[in-house]
Design a protein around this motif. Structure first.
Motif, PDB file in Angstrom:
ATOM      1  N   VAL A  37       0.367  -1.585   9.481  1.00 44.37           N
ATOM      2  CA  VAL A  37       0.281  -1.562   8.090  1.00 44.37           C
ATOM      3  C   VAL A  37      -0.776  -2.313   7.777  1.00 44.37           C
ATOM      4  O   VAL A  37      -1.195  -3.311   7.967  1.00 44.37           O
ATOM      5  CB  VAL A  37       1.653  -2.444   7.399  1.00 44.37           C
TER       6      VAL A  37
ATOM      7  N   GLU B 208      -3.339  -4.714   5.361  1.00 41.45           N
ATOM      8  CA  GLU B 208      -3.335  -5.626   4.848  1.00 41.45           C
ATOM      9  C   GLU B 208      -3.854  -5.239   3.382  1.00 41.45           C
ATOM     10  O   GLU B 208      -4.929  -4.883   3.173  1.00 41.45           O
ATOM     11  CB  GLU B 208      -4.199  -6.898   5.004  1.00 41.45           C
ATOM     12  N   THR B 209      -3.027  -5.861   2.322  1.00 42.39           N
ATOM     13  CA  THR B 209      -3.315  -5.758   0.882  1.00 42.39           C
ATOM     14  C   THR B 209      -3.570  -7.109   0.184  1.00 42.39           C
ATOM     15  O   THR B 209      -3.463  -8.038   1.021  1.00 42.39           O
ATOM     16  CB  THR B 209      -2.199  -4.967   0.040  1.00 42.39           C
TER      17      THR B 209
ATOM     18  N   ASP C 184       3.024  -6.273   2.037  1.00 36.42           N
ATOM     19  CA  ASP C 184       2.650  -6.153   3.607  1.00 36.42           C
ATOM     20  C   ASP C 184       4.008  -6.581   4.212  1.00 36.42           C
ATOM     21  O   ASP C 184       4.014  -5.571   5.232  1.00 36.42           O
ATOM     22  CB  ASP C 184       1.382  -6.829   3.943  1.00 36.42           C
TER      23      ASP C 184
ATOM     24  N   ASN D 264       6.476  -3.648   3.856  1.00 44.02           N
ATOM     25  CA  ASN D 264       5.861  -2.446   4.662  1.00 44.02           C
ATOM     26  C   ASN D 264       6.324  -2.673   6.402  1.00 44.02           C
ATOM     27  O   ASN D 264       6.695  -1.567   6.737  1.00 44.02           O
ATOM     28  CB  ASN D 264       4.803  -2.182   4.181  1.00 44.02           C
TER      29      ASN D 264
ATOM     30  N   VAL E  12       1.031  -6.224  10.732  1.00 41.21           N
ATOM     31  CA  VAL E  12       0.103  -6.080   9.580  1.00 41.21           C
ATOM     32  C   VAL E  12      -1.575  -6.487  10.069  1.00 41.21           C
ATOM     33  O   VAL E  12      -1.694  -7.353  10.623  1.00 41.21           O
ATOM     34  CB  VAL E  12       0.438  -7.076   8.374  1.00 41.21           C
TER      35      VAL E  12
END
Length: 291
Positions: free
Chosen positions: A145, A147-148, A154, A157, A281
């Protein structure tokens, strides 16, 4: 001569006294996040083959006299092989006059920390010298996933990736630098999204520096699908005339510098049974550009 009286110079190699060895192993098992959350198999030999259920066959209703349909075999043999890890510590040659038990009693905490930090780093992100065929990073990279800016998105998800495969993550393992980011985003729309930083979405969350956080920030996994084992004996060997190469590339000649080296080794086994039980992540470069 009892172990408590045995002088190191009279026993330059051997097995660390049983009681101290057990204490070191206990500290390693408690200090390693991976060993603590995986399923442990006691090992009295270097290799151990165990039957593992990888798929639970579905049950069916059966009428009297009706044959039960049998699915494909779901029990497979898994061989755990304990691999050797070792550290070398230097000390003054005066330590050769110390009783073996006293010396290792004073060193046991440092030995345990060195071992469990290496074990977690190898299991989580691996390295070129890893003796294990898989790491969590290697099996989860295909399910990474990105990283945001919001760590809760994150984490959700990553948990979702594991849950979609039918597994239940039993721990989140994260880099400590995420703590401040998590606190910043702990509330959204007036709703608290986690019970502190150590329990996120009802999943116990632990933090460690013992992995390469340039490759992953968060590991989500059902560690019931990881098997580990620790072979009980911890061995030592005294080095007196060796030349040691240090991490920075410099060398030490033990004989010239009136030092001795103490090599300590133990054996640890690890197998990941289901790759799809893990997700990560992955850090996004330049996510937070400077002004």
């Amino acid at each position: 001569m009892a172990d408590t009286e045995l002088i190191l110079s009279n026993q330059l190699d051997g097995i660390i006294p049983h009681e101290i060895s057990n204490e070191i192993i206990k500290q390693v098992m408690e200090g390693s996040i991976c060993l603590r959350n995986a399923k442990n198999e006691p090992m009295t030999t270097v290799k151990k083959t165990i039957p593992v259920v990888v798929n639970v066959p579905g049950a069916t209703w059966v009428n009297e006299g009706e044959k039960i349909k049998v699915g494909k075999p779901s029990i497979v043999p898994v061989t755990l092989e304990a691999k050797k890890i070792a550290i070398i510590m230097t000390a003054s040659r005066e330590a050769l006059r110390d009783p073996v038990a006293n010396l290792f009693e004073s060193l046991k905490d440092a030995i345990a920390e060195s071992f469990y930090s290496l074990i977690d780093r190898t299991i989580l992100t691996g390295d070129d010298k890893s003796p294990f065929k898989k790491s969590v990073l290697s099996v989860a990279t295909g399910k990474a996933v990105a990283e945001t800016i919001d760590p809760y998105v994150d984490i959700s998800n990553a948990l979702g990736v594991v849950e979609e495969q039918g597994f239940s993550p039993n721990v989140l393992i994260q880099a400590p630098k995420l703590k401040s980011k998590i606190r910043k985003y702990q509330s959204a729309g007036g709703t608290t999204r986690a019970d502190g930083i150590n329990n996120i979405y009802s999943v116990p969350t632990e933090y460690t520096t013992h992995f390469d956080n340039t490759k992953a920030l968060t590991f989500a996994g059902d560690f019931n699908y990881m098997r580990v084992g620790v072979y009980q004996d911890i061995q030592y060997e005294v080095l007196r005339e060796s030349t040691l190469t240090l991490e920075d590339g410099s060398t030490i000649n033990l004989g010239q510098e009136d030092l001795m080296g103490l090599r300590v080794s133990m054996r640890v086994a690890m197998q990941i049974l289901r790759d799809e039980a893990f997700a990560i992540v992955k850090p996004t470069p330049n996510l937070h550009p400077t002004a």
